[in-house]
Design a protein around this motif. Sequence first.
Motif, mmCIF file in Angstrom:
data_model
loop_
_atom_site.group_PDB
_atom_site.id
_atom_site.type_symbol
_atom_site.label_atom_id
_atom_site.label_comp_id
_atom_site.label_asym_id
_atom_site.label_seq_id
_atom_site.Cartn_x
_atom_site.Cartn_y
_atom_site.Cartn_z
ATOM 1 N N LEU A 130 7.910 3.248 -7.171
ATOM 2 C CA LEU A 130 7.286 1.946 -7.413
ATOM 3 C C LEU A 130 5.894 1.884 -6.787
ATOM 4 N N CYS A 131 5.726 2.460 -5.612
ATOM 5 C CA CYS A 131 4.399 2.486 -4.997
ATOM 6 C C CYS A 131 3.461 3.388 -5.784
ATOM 7 N N GLN A 141 -2.896 -1.581 2.927
ATOM 8 C CA GLN A 141 -1.523 -1.100 2.918
ATOM 9 C C GLN A 141 -0.784 -1.710 1.726
ATOM 10 N N VAL A 142 0.147 -0.944 1.177
ATOM 11 C CA VAL A 142 1.027 -1.432 0.119
ATOM 12 C C VAL A 142 2.441 -1.450 0.698
ATOM 13 N N VAL A 143 3.096 -2.585 0.614
ATOM 14 C CA VAL A 143 4.471 -2.724 1.075
ATOM 15 C C VAL A 143 5.342 -2.973 -0.153
ATOM 16 N N ARG A 183 0.109 3.759 2.658
ATOM 17 C CA ARG A 183 -1.337 3.679 2.484
ATOM 18 C C ARG A 183 -1.641 4.506 1.238
ATOM 19 N N VAL A 184 -2.673 4.110 0.515
ATOM 20 C CA VAL A 184 -3.034 4.819 -0.705
ATOM 21 C C VAL A 184 -4.210 5.725 -0.398
ATOM 22 N N ALA A 226 -2.581 8.320 -4.438
ATOM 23 C CA ALA A 226 -1.151 8.521 -4.177
ATOM 24 C C ALA A 226 -0.730 7.731 -2.938
ATOM 25 N N CYS A 227 0.517 7.304 -2.919
ATOM 26 C CA CYS A 227 1.068 6.560 -1.780
ATOM 27 C C CYS A 227 1.555 7.528 -0.713
ATOM 28 N N MET A 228 1.126 7.297 0.495
ATOM 29 C CA MET A 228 1.560 8.066 1.663
ATOM 30 C C MET A 228 2.328 7.115 2.562
#
Length: 185
Positions: free
Chosen positions: A126-127, A147-149, A174-175, A179-181
């Motif tokens: 999803l991220c 940040q993406v939660v 974090r993007v 890509a999401c890390m």
Amino acid sequence: MTRFLLVRNIPAGGSRRAVARAARAGGAVLAVCLSSLAALAAAAPAQADDAAQPVRAVLPTPGGLSSLARIAVPSGQPVELLEAVVEEHEQEAWLILRYLAPQIVRDGGGGNGFDHEASAPDLDYLCNSEGVREFDARARQGAQIHQVVVTMLNRPLERGTSDPDVIQFNEAYRVEDGACMMEFY
């Protein structure tokens, strides 16, 4: 905090009532007429203290996220977008993506549900799909998301409230380079 309420199923002829109710609650509204929103519109409180948290009905979000369709995730469990919000946390902007995943269960819950271990690849997916797309779209609009939660809930729950019966899985990312890390604390 900016709240985005993803509105769907506004009945023909009923959209004026839904828009008026949201406007009285202090929100700016973009609504799409589809079929029947009677329950959601009736549930929207029109109390004076709601004006502190404006509600904006968005369909779709800047990155094209929509609450109209079930999202295909790696585990195969049913998942739908509940809301996308941007919040300020200690001088950082966080993109919060909340999803309804009614089949998640507590770890060790057994049965036919999906525990955190089974849902972890879904959170990452999803991220990396919807989260990155929304992150990029908001960046093009000038937002600086730090940040993406990603949150999965077994039933809807208003952000900032608690209910011991609601199961939530949360991961922060974090993007970097598209890509999401995962963030570890």
